[in-house]
Design a protein around this motif. Structure first.
Motif, PDB file in Angstrom:
ATOM      1  N   ARG A  11       0.833  -1.208   0.000  1.00 39.89           N
ATOM      2  CA  ARG A  11       0.000   0.000   0.000  1.00 39.89           C
ATOM      3  C   ARG A  11       0.865   1.254   0.000  1.00 39.89           C
ATOM      4  NH1 ARG A  11      -2.954  -2.664   4.041  1.00 39.89           N
ATOM      5  NH2 ARG A  11      -2.367  -1.137   5.632  1.00 39.89           N
ATOM      6  N   ARG A  14       2.329   1.759  -3.466  1.00 40.15           N
ATOM      7  CA  ARG A  14       1.323   2.275  -4.393  1.00 40.15           C
ATOM      8  C   ARG A  14       1.074   3.760  -4.153  1.00 40.15           C
ATOM      9  NH1 ARG A  14      -4.016   2.690  -3.892  1.00 40.15           N
ATOM     10  NH2 ARG A  14      -4.171   1.304  -2.079  1.00 40.15           N
ATOM     11  N   SER A  20      -3.745   4.202  -8.165  1.00 40.83           N
ATOM     12  CA  SER A  20      -4.937   3.633  -7.555  1.00 40.83           C
ATOM     13  C   SER A  20      -4.806   2.115  -7.546  1.00 40.83           C
ATOM     14  CB  SER A  20      -6.187   4.029  -8.339  1.00 40.83           C
ATOM     15  OG  SER A  20      -6.154   3.455  -9.647  1.00 40.83           O
ATOM     16  N   GLN A  21      -5.664   1.462  -6.768  1.00 41.80           N
ATOM     17  CA  GLN A  21      -5.628   0.005  -6.759  1.00 41.80           C
ATOM     18  C   GLN A  21      -5.891  -0.553  -8.160  1.00 41.80           C
ATOM     19  OE1 GLN A  21      -8.256  -1.794  -3.895  1.00 41.80           O
ATOM     20  NE2 GLN A  21      -6.669  -1.884  -2.315  1.00 41.80           N
ATOM     21  N   THR A  22      -6.845   0.053  -8.844  1.00 40.81           N
ATOM     22  CA  THR A  22      -7.181  -0.422 -10.187  1.00 40.81           C
ATOM     23  C   THR A  22      -6.002  -0.277 -11.143  1.00 40.81           C
ATOM     24  OG1 THR A  22      -9.497   0.201  -9.840  1.00 40.81           O
ATOM     25  CG2 THR A  22      -8.780  -0.149 -12.111  1.00 40.81           C
ATOM     26  N   PRO A  32      -8.315  -6.187  -9.480  1.00 36.59           N
ATOM     27  CA  PRO A  32      -8.321  -5.248  -8.342  1.00 36.59           C
ATOM     28  C   PRO A  32      -8.725  -5.917  -7.041  1.00 36.59           C
ATOM     29  CG  PRO A  32      -9.311  -4.227 -10.270  1.00 36.59           C
ATOM     30  CD  PRO A  32      -9.116  -5.675 -10.618  1.00 36.59           C
ATOM     31  N   SER A  33      -9.652  -6.859  -7.105  1.00 39.50           N
ATOM     32  CA  SER A  33     -10.080  -7.528  -5.876  1.00 39.50           C
ATOM     33  C   SER A  33      -8.947  -8.368  -5.284  1.00 39.50           C
ATOM     34  CB  SER A  33     -11.298  -8.412  -6.154  1.00 39.50           C
ATOM     35  OG  SER A  33     -10.974  -9.419  -7.105  1.00 39.50           O
ATOM     36  N   ASN A  36      -6.540  -6.004  -3.676  1.00 40.17           N
ATOM     37  CA  ASN A  36      -7.106  -5.513  -2.418  1.00 40.17           C
ATOM     38  C   ASN A  36      -6.913  -6.543  -1.301  1.00 40.17           C
ATOM     39  OD1 ASN A  36      -8.834  -3.588  -0.834  1.00 40.17           O
ATOM     40  ND2 ASN A  36     -10.139  -5.400  -0.746  1.00 40.17           N
ATOM     41  N   GLN A  37      -7.094  -7.812  -1.632  1.00 42.72           N
ATOM     42  CA  GLN A  37      -6.900  -8.861  -0.625  1.00 42.72           C
ATOM     43  C   GLN A  37      -5.444  -8.947  -0.175  1.00 42.72           C
ATOM     44  OE1 GLN A  37      -8.599 -12.116  -2.915  1.00 42.72           O
ATOM     45  NE2 GLN A  37     -10.403 -12.173  -1.564  1.00 42.72           N
ATOM     46  N   GLU A  39      -3.311  -6.405  -0.156  1.00 42.78           N
ATOM     47  CA  GLU A  39      -3.042  -5.211   0.650  1.00 42.78           C
ATOM     48  C   GLU A  39      -3.673  -5.301   2.032  1.00 42.78           C
ATOM     49  OE1 GLU A  39      -4.023  -1.605  -1.334  1.00 42.78           O
ATOM     50  OE2 GLU A  39      -2.392  -1.768  -2.792  1.00 42.78           O
ATOM     51  N   GLN A  40      -4.762  -6.067   2.165  1.00 44.30           N
ATOM     52  CA  GLN A  40      -5.423  -6.232   3.460  1.00 44.30           C
ATOM     53  C   GLN A  40      -4.902  -7.461   4.215  1.00 44.30           C
ATOM     54  OE1 GLN A  40      -7.397  -3.895   4.655  1.00 44.30           O
ATOM     55  NE2 GLN A  40      -7.138  -2.777   2.708  1.00 44.30           N
TER      56      GLN A  40
END
Length: 474
Positions: A11, A14, A20-22, A32-33, A36-37, A39-40
């Motif tokens: 993160r 980036r 952006s994530q996208t 992107p999903s 996101n996983q 990064e989380q």
């Protein structure tokens, strides 16, 4: 296989790139999903994604290295050993993995506090003794230089390649392999023809190893040195004259910016680095090391250099794309002082002094000329293979003082099968490893019979009705 979660680092990367994530997901060729996983920390960072990050964003993969985490954990554990409330190892690992910037900030504050304490102690001594005199000391220059080399993992690629190019020139011009002492003649000619420097051999017990007089462009080398040692000193001088700008570019670092003494010391250290890389050019030396399974005596024989020189060079072989085994190198004396320490990876050397007496580098003094092996495990569970040998050198002649050191070379246990020294050892039995630590004050092994001081992270145990086999035990 251990899963690696690096969400916060990703993160931050980036955000630094303003993506952006996208956008980042599109660049990496993932959804992107899925990004996101990662990064989380709901999904681990896979090798394939890490390589895509390196290739597309030009990021050094070492930023996501577990070795870097291990260094931070070890440093935090030492810095926070005397915290009012004990901080568990899992908590430290969480901070190092998910909040590395915070971890480094804590370490920086700890260093500043230690420096302030040193200055306060110096001021007290100065006020109490008029003979003290002089300015108050800042952070010790040699410590700053150690940190500088440690931060670069003891490898300076531009200088290493420049030294290798010089070695290839020597070989092409002489039409034969030029190694060790045989390089001295070529270096003397190079200094004369390219820089107008005359090399003279200095006789006498008080002669310096190397002394350069800029006014007369004369380089004096001690005649008592072996041919390979003379070549090393000439190589150091050649580096200062021929690669001075490249060396200065390396020491243009924030950690050395405000300390002229540290910069001068770093400059000498990098010139010595070039000399070692000149005598032991990277590709040739790495190929020989791998072929000989890192047998130090055979490598010394092949390249006509000493045991310490081989060990020191082995700790620098971390060229991107062609690394050797990442070694840790130490040189200690009988009093336990570590006068040299270099690490190509995560092994953490204590700043508080008082290294572990169970470490085989100290046992080596009692068995000179023998290489001792040891499988050792640190309090965090990491295991290592260490080899150690006592060496002695000094000026020849009756009554001349000799210097005696123990040289230690270690690596993570997972690399041990590549070494000839692992033959016959059970590398998979945790019970066969010797438990060592970074020093009694920061080691929490309560049952260690060799403990000299209590662990500062635990309340002192003192009971007049009991006496333990292990000092300060619970």
């Amino acid at each position: 296989m251990k899963k690696t979660f690096m969400g916060l680092k990703l993160r931050r990367l980036r955000a630094e790139r303003g993506l952006s994530q996208t956008a980042l997901a599109h660049t990496l060729g993932i959804s992107p999903s899925y990004l996101n996983q990662i990064e989380q920390n709901q999904r681990p960072l896979t090798v394939s994604v890490l390589l895509k990050i390196s290739q597309t964003l030009g990021v050094d993969v070492q930023q996501f290295s577990e070795d870097d985490e291990a260094r931070l954990v070890a440093a935090l554990r030492e810095a926070l050993a005397d915290a009012p409330d004990a901080i568990s190892l899992p908590e430290l690992r969480e901070v190092a993995a998910q909040m590395p910037a915070l971890a480094r900030a804590v370490l920086a504050l700890h260093r500043r506090n230690a420096e302030a304490a040193e200055r306060l102690e110096a001021l007290a001594l100065r006020l109490g003794d008029e003979r003290g005199g002089g300015a108050l000391p800042r952070a010790l220059p040699f410590e700053a230089v150690r940190d500088f080399f440690f931060a670069h993992q003891n490898h300076f690629d531009a200088l290493d390649r420049a030294a290798e190019a010089l070695a290839h020139q020597a070989q092409s011009q002489t039409q034969a392999p030029v190694r060790g002492g045989a390089l001295a003649a070529w270096l003397q000619q190079r200094l004369q023809q390219q820089h107008g420097v005359h090399v003279r051999h200095a006789e006498g017990a008080q002669a310096d190893k190397r002394r350069y007089e800029p006014a007369t462009r004369t380089l004096f080398i001690a005649a008592a040195l072996t041919p390979s040692q003379q070549a090393f000193q000439m190589g150091t001088q050649l580096a200062l004259l021929e690669l001075g700008e490249a060396i200065d570019a390396q020491i243009d670092a924030p950690s050395l910016a405000h300390d002229d003494a540290a910069r001068r010391l770093a400059r000498i250290g990098l010139a010595n680095y070039v000399a070692g890389a000149l005598l032991l050019p990277y590709a040739d030396f790495l190929q020989a090391a791998q072929a000989l399974r890192y047998d130090i005596d055979l490598l010394g024989q092949r390249f006509d250099v000493g045991f310490e020189t081989v060990c020191h060079r082995l700790s620098t072989l971390q060229r991107p794309g062609a690394p050797g085994v990442p070694f840790f190198f130490v040189r200690v004396d009988k009093a336990g002082n570590i006068s040299k320490r270099q690490s190509a990876t995560h092994f953490h050397f204590s700043r508080t002094g008082g290294a572990c007496p169970l470490w085989n580098v100290y046992e080596a003094f009692g068995q000179p000329d023998r290489i001792l092996r040891q499988v050792a495990v640190m309090p965090d569970g990491r295991a290592y293979l260490w080899i150690a040998r006592a060496v002695s050198h000094g000026r020849p002649g009756w009554g001349q003082p000799r210097k005696q050191f123990s040289i230690g070379l270690g690596c993570d246990i997972r690399h041990a099968p590549q070494l000839v020294y692992a033959q016959g050892l059970d590398l998979n039995d945790p019970g066969a490893a010797t438990p060592i630590g970074m020093g009694c004050k920061v080691c929490d092994r309560a049952q260690c019979p060799q403990r000299a001081f209590p662990f500062v992270g635990r309340a002192l145990q003192a009971d007049e009705n009991r006496s333990w086999f292990a000092p300060y035990s619970a």
